[in-house]
Design an enzyme around this catalytic site. Structure first.
Site, PDB file in Angstrom:
ATOM      1  N   SER A  55       0.811  -1.221   0.000  1.00  0.00           N
ATOM      2  CA  SER A  55       0.000   0.000   0.000  1.00  0.00           C
ATOM      3  C   SER A  55       0.843   1.270   0.000  1.00  0.00           C
ATOM      4  CB  SER A  55      -0.956   0.003   1.196  1.00  0.00           C
ATOM      5  OG  SER A  55      -0.236  -0.145   2.410  1.00  0.00           O
ATOM      6  N   ARG A  81      -6.514   0.599 -14.826  1.00  0.00           N
ATOM      7  CA  ARG A  81      -7.436   1.548 -14.221  1.00  0.00           C
ATOM      8  C   ARG A  81      -6.800   2.479 -13.187  1.00  0.00           C
ATOM      9  NH1 ARG A  81     -11.179   2.350 -17.791  1.00  0.00           N
ATOM     10  NH2 ARG A  81     -12.520   0.570 -18.210  1.00  0.00           N
ATOM     11  N   GLN A  87      -4.934  12.008 -23.679  1.00  0.00           N
ATOM     12  CA  GLN A  87      -4.518  11.541 -24.999  1.00  0.00           C
ATOM     13  C   GLN A  87      -4.905  12.532 -26.085  1.00  0.00           C
ATOM     14  OE1 GLN A  87      -5.837   7.580 -25.950  1.00  0.00           O
ATOM     15  NE2 GLN A  87      -4.652   7.477 -27.842  1.00  0.00           N
ATOM     16  N   SER A  89      -6.484  13.996 -29.263  1.00  0.00           N
ATOM     17  CA  SER A  89      -7.826  13.740 -29.791  1.00  0.00           C
ATOM     18  C   SER A  89      -7.822  13.714 -31.314  1.00  0.00           C
ATOM     19  CB  SER A  89      -8.792  14.826 -29.306  1.00  0.00           C
ATOM     20  OG  SER A  89     -10.041  14.720 -29.962  1.00  0.00           O
ATOM     21  N   GLN A  90      -8.451  12.700 -31.887  1.00  0.00           N
ATOM     22  CA  GLN A  90      -8.651  12.661 -33.330  1.00  0.00           C
ATOM     23  C   GLN A  90      -9.917  13.407 -33.728  1.00  0.00           C
ATOM     24  OE1 GLN A  90      -8.699   8.502 -34.368  1.00  0.00           O
ATOM     25  NE2 GLN A  90      -6.472   8.368 -34.511  1.00  0.00           N
ATOM     26  N   ARG A 170       3.975  -7.031 -18.711  1.00  0.00           N
ATOM     27  CA  ARG A 170       4.488  -6.286 -19.858  1.00  0.00           C
ATOM     28  C   ARG A 170       5.974  -6.501 -20.117  1.00  0.00           C
ATOM     29  NH1 ARG A 170      -0.136  -6.292 -22.180  1.00  0.00           N
ATOM     30  NH2 ARG A 170      -1.763  -5.361 -20.890  1.00  0.00           N
TER      31      ARG A 170
END
Length: 223
Positions: A55, A81, A87, A89-90, A170
């Site tokens: 923690s 999460r 990010q 934006s398109q 990963r």
């Protein structure tokens, strides 16, 4: 792809040890006392923390600027999460003349024709996107034809506990190529400022014999 650590918790070692020892010490001056500990004692405490309650790891934050990665990667990336994201934006950014990610398999010997098809497809998509924009179609509608592997940029903040959990999957050789590459660069950025954090970000099944370093090796930054 480019990965840069743009912000991180200062005095991280002392804060990490303080939050961990808050459960064990009833002392108004605990943080001040911890700061006076020797480097050897601090390292012993960090070693102990690798196998105890995690923690306190959540108090240490890292913010990354990650550029020129694919939308396909970020679709996976944001599934974590316990993190914060911002990010590109398109919907509002005109993507005319976009660049894109090419999976390594396309560059392998024998895949020259597949690589040609891949690149030609991207050229056609880019041309059609430009035509839609020239016809007055707004970016938020024209983006529907854009490919998954189009390059994008994302800023992400993680705490040490989340990064440690991510490392388990990963850094695995089985991880998707681009994600593995990005995460290795993230770990490299963290270790450059916090060399003590390397064991926290190296699952034992992937660790090399020389992976564990001293708290403050010569030339390393404090923190």
């Amino acid at each position: 792809m480019k990965v840069k650590l743009v912000n991180y918790t200062s005095d991280a070692v002392n804060l990490l040890l303080f939050t961990k020892n808050t459960r064990l010490m009833d002392d108004d001056n605990a943080l001040s006392k911890i700061k006076t500990w020797s480097e050897e004692k601090k390292q012993e405490e960090l070693d102990y923390m690798l196998n105890t309650i995690r923690s306190s790891w959540e108090f240490i934050d890292y913010t990354f600027n990650i550029r020129d990665v694919s939308r396909g990667f970020t679709h996976q990336f944001v599934r974590t999460r316990q993190a914060s994201y911002a990010q590109q934006s398109q919907r509002t950014v005109d993507m005319e003349g976009f660049t894109y990610y090419t999976p390594e398999r396309f560059n392998e010997e024998g895949n020259e024709h597949a690589k040609l098809i891949y690149d030609q497809t991207m050229e056609v998509i880019n041309m059609r996107y430009q035509q839609l924009r020239e016809l007055g179609i707004p970016a938020e509608d024209a983006r529907g034809v854009l490919p998954t592997n189009i390059h994008t940029n994302i800023v992400a903040k993680f705490n040490l506990r989340t990064l440690s959990e991510m490392a388990k999957s990963r850094l695995s050789p089985r991880a998707q190529g681009e994600y593995q590459e990005v995460f290795k660069l993230m770990v490299k950025e963290v270790i450059a400022v916090h060399p003590w954090a390397e064991p926290f970000l190296t699952p034992t099944e992937w660790a090399a014999p020389s992976m564990y370093k001293a708290l403050n090796p010569k030339g390393a930054k404090n923190g």
